[in-house]
Design a protein around this motif. Structure first.
Motif, PDB file in Angstrom:
ATOM      1  N   SER A   2       0.818  -1.221   0.000  1.00  0.00           N
ATOM      2  CA  SER A   2       0.000   0.000   0.000  1.00  0.00           C
ATOM      3  C   SER A   2       0.850   1.269   0.000  1.00  0.00           C
ATOM      4  CB  SER A   2      -0.937  -0.002   1.209  1.00  0.00           C
ATOM      5  OG  SER A   2      -0.166   0.016   2.399  1.00  0.00           O
ATOM      6  N   ARG A   3       2.158   1.122   0.103  1.00  0.00           N
ATOM      7  CA  ARG A   3       3.042   2.292   0.109  1.00  0.00           C
ATOM      8  C   ARG A   3       3.407   2.686  -1.315  1.00  0.00           C
ATOM      9  NH1 ARG A   3       7.809   0.989   4.179  1.00  0.00           N
ATOM     10  NH2 ARG A   3       8.807   1.625   2.251  1.00  0.00           N
ATOM     11  N   LYS A   4       3.377   3.996  -1.566  1.00  0.00           N
ATOM     12  CA  LYS A   4       3.722   4.517  -2.889  1.00  0.00           C
ATOM     13  C   LYS A   4       4.750   5.630  -2.742  1.00  0.00           C
ATOM     14  CE  LYS A   4      -0.696   3.721  -5.167  1.00  0.00           C
ATOM     15  NZ  LYS A   4      -1.804   4.337  -5.891  1.00  0.00           N
ATOM     16  N   ALA A   5       5.599   5.737  -3.725  1.00  0.00           N
ATOM     17  CA  ALA A   5       6.579   6.820  -3.784  1.00  0.00           C
ATOM     18  C   ALA A   5       6.762   7.204  -5.244  1.00  0.00           C
ATOM     19  CB  ALA A   5       7.902   6.383  -3.178  1.00  0.00           C
ATOM     20  N   THR A   6       6.877   8.495  -5.491  1.00  0.00           N
ATOM     21  CA  THR A   6       7.120   8.979  -6.843  1.00  0.00           C
ATOM     22  C   THR A   6       8.546   9.497  -6.919  1.00  0.00           C
ATOM     23  OG1 THR A   6       4.800   9.557  -7.122  1.00  0.00           O
ATOM     24  CG2 THR A   6       6.356  10.578  -8.639  1.00  0.00           C
ATOM     25  N   ARG A   7       9.259   9.035  -7.917  1.00  0.00           N
ATOM     26  CA  ARG A   7      10.652   9.413  -8.105  1.00  0.00           C
ATOM     27  C   ARG A   7      10.860   9.972  -9.502  1.00  0.00           C
ATOM     28  NH1 ARG A   7      10.583   9.243  -3.368  1.00  0.00           N
ATOM     29  NH2 ARG A   7      11.499   7.637  -2.058  1.00  0.00           N
ATOM     30  N   ALA A   8      11.758  10.909  -9.596  1.00  0.00           N
ATOM     31  CA  ALA A   8      12.127  11.479 -10.893  1.00  0.00           C
ATOM     32  C   ALA A   8      13.271  10.655 -11.485  1.00  0.00           C
ATOM     33  CB  ALA A   8      12.556  12.927 -10.728  1.00  0.00           C
ATOM     34  N   LEU A   9      13.144  10.310 -12.748  1.00  0.00           N
ATOM     35  CA  LEU A   9      14.201   9.631 -13.489  1.00  0.00           C
ATOM     36  C   LEU A   9      14.486  10.428 -14.751  1.00  0.00           C
ATOM     37  CD1 LEU A   9      13.116   5.863 -13.332  1.00  0.00           C
ATOM     38  CD2 LEU A   9      14.950   6.961 -12.060  1.00  0.00           C
ATOM     39  N   LEU A  10      15.756  10.506 -15.101  1.00  0.00           N
ATOM     40  CA  LEU A  10      16.173  11.212 -16.307  1.00  0.00           C
ATOM     41  C   LEU A  10      16.779  10.201 -17.269  1.00  0.00           C
ATOM     42  CD1 LEU A  10      16.583  13.953 -17.748  1.00  0.00           C
ATOM     43  CD2 LEU A  10      18.849  14.029 -16.706  1.00  0.00           C
ATOM     44  N   PHE A  11      16.167  10.073 -18.431  1.00  0.00           N
ATOM     45  CA  PHE A  11      16.659   9.176 -19.470  1.00  0.00           C
ATOM     46  C   PHE A  11      17.375  10.005 -20.523  1.00  0.00           C
ATOM     47  CE2 PHE A  11      13.145   6.903 -17.596  1.00  0.00           C
ATOM     48  CZ  PHE A  11      13.570   5.585 -17.579  1.00  0.00           C
ATOM     49  N   THR A  12      18.473   9.459 -21.047  1.00  0.00           N
ATOM     50  CA  THR A  12      19.171  10.078 -22.169  1.00  0.00           C
ATOM     51  C   THR A  12      18.963   9.180 -23.387  1.00  0.00           C
ATOM     52  OG1 THR A  12      20.828  10.984 -20.675  1.00  0.00           O
ATOM     53  CG2 THR A  12      21.389  10.936 -23.014  1.00  0.00           C
ATOM     54  N   VAL A  13      18.546   9.784 -24.488  1.00  0.00           N
ATOM     55  CA  VAL A  13      18.239   9.044 -25.712  1.00  0.00           C
ATOM     56  C   VAL A  13      19.063   9.646 -26.847  1.00  0.00           C
ATOM     57  CG1 VAL A  13      16.397   8.341 -27.307  1.00  0.00           C
ATOM     58  CG2 VAL A  13      15.887   8.658 -24.870  1.00  0.00           C
ATOM     59  N   THR A  14      19.672   8.775 -27.638  1.00  0.00           N
ATOM     60  CA  THR A  14      20.463   9.242 -28.783  1.00  0.00           C
ATOM     61  C   THR A  14      20.131   8.412 -30.014  1.00  0.00           C
ATOM     62  OG1 THR A  14      22.304   7.768 -28.273  1.00  0.00           O
ATOM     63  CG2 THR A  14      22.415  10.001 -27.374  1.00  0.00           C
ATOM     64  N   ARG A  15      20.585   8.927 -31.124  1.00  0.00           N
ATOM     65  CA  ARG A  15      20.407   8.215 -32.395  1.00  0.00           C
ATOM     66  C   ARG A  15      21.558   7.231 -32.545  1.00  0.00           C
ATOM     67  NH1 ARG A  15      18.032  11.111 -37.270  1.00  0.00           N
ATOM     68  NH2 ARG A  15      17.203   9.287 -38.268  1.00  0.00           N
ATOM     69  N   SER A  16      21.222   6.021 -32.914  1.00  0.00           N
ATOM     70  CA  SER A  16      22.232   4.993 -33.148  1.00  0.00           C
ATOM     71  C   SER A  16      21.959   4.440 -34.547  1.00  0.00           C
ATOM     72  CB  SER A  16      22.110   3.894 -32.092  1.00  0.00           C
ATOM     73  OG  SER A  16      23.017   2.854 -32.366  1.00  0.00           O
ATOM     74  N   GLY A  17      22.733   4.900 -35.506  1.00  0.00           N
ATOM     75  CA  GLY A  17      22.466   4.528 -36.901  1.00  0.00           C
ATOM     76  C   GLY A  17      21.174   5.168 -37.355  1.00  0.00           C
ATOM     77  N   ALA A  18      20.263   4.356 -37.847  1.00  0.00           N
ATOM     78  CA  ALA A  18      18.983   4.879 -38.331  1.00  0.00           C
ATOM     79  C   ALA A  18      17.917   4.881 -37.243  1.00  0.00           C
ATOM     80  CB  ALA A  18      18.507   4.052 -39.517  1.00  0.00           C
ATOM     81  N   ASP A  19      18.249   4.376 -36.050  1.00  0.00           N
ATOM     82  CA  ASP A  19      17.255   4.237 -34.995  1.00  0.00           C
ATOM     83  C   ASP A  19      17.645   5.062 -33.774  1.00  0.00           C
ATOM     84  OD1 ASP A  19      14.899   3.313 -33.979  1.00  0.00           O
ATOM     85  OD2 ASP A  19      15.539   1.245 -33.729  1.00  0.00           O
ATOM     86  N   TRP A  20      16.774   5.099 -32.808  1.00  0.00           N
ATOM     87  CA  TRP A  20      16.991   5.815 -31.556  1.00  0.00           C
ATOM     88  C   TRP A  20      16.965   4.798 -30.420  1.00  0.00           C
ATOM     89  CZ3 TRP A  20      17.643  11.128 -31.350  1.00  0.00           C
ATOM     90  CH2 TRP A  20      17.462  11.805 -32.559  1.00  0.00           C
TER      91      TRP A  20
END
Length: 163
Positions: free
Chosen positions: A127-145
């Motif tokens: 029943s316990r909840k916690a909200t956390r901030a996460l930072l994702f880094t995304v880059t292009r790798s060839g033709a995809d991300w």
């Protein structure tokens, strides 16, 4: 009067054409400064933000569904080996003892190593909840991300503009 007249007409013609020439070079006061060239530059930035948002949203959805394979597929190859070792561990994103009832993307912006996607992830254990901030880094790798990094925290809000 022939030579003087001709020189005067040539001078007036050149002066009359000068604003048109400057406008064609982008130096005049025309309203096309934000036109096609700016739109062409904006298209890659818009694509980067959209693709980054898609990748992170797919990862968040995989976390909520506890689908480690779907989560792994969002990561760049160098992160996949570490992901396999850590993801389902006691503190991993796909650990069995907690659920993810809510995960929201709060910001997408360009950063020094690629697109930075800030998120707010709510984790529940019983029943316990916690909200956390996460930072994702995304880059292009060839033709995809793909996702190249995940870290605690997120982007701070944009500074307020003072009048």
């Amino acid at each position: 009067m022939g030579q003087t007249h001709r020189a005067t007409v040539t001078g007036v013609t050149l002066l009359a054409l000068l604003p048109l020439t400057l406008a064609g070079c982008g130096l005049g006061g025309d309203d096309t400064a934000g036109g096609p060239a700016t739109e062409a530059n904006r298209a890659p930035a818009d694509e980067a933000a959209a693709k980054s948002r898609e990748r992170v949203q797919a990862y968040l959805d995989a976390m909520a569904a506890k689908d480690a394979d779907a989560g792994r597929s969002q990561l760049c190859a160098p992160l996949q080996a570490r992901f396999d070792a850590d993801a389902t561990g006691p503190n991993g994103d796909f650990a069995d003892h907690f659920t993810v009832p809510q995960a929201t993307i709060t910001d997408v912006r360009s950063g020094p190593h690629g697109q930075e996607v800030s998120t707010a992830v709510t984790v529940a254990v019983g029943s316990r909840k916690a909200t956390r901030a996460l930072l994702f880094t995304v880059t292009r790798s060839g033709a995809d991300w793909c996702i190249t990094g995940e870290a605690p925290g997120g982007n701070s809000p944009e500074p307020a503009v003072t009048p």
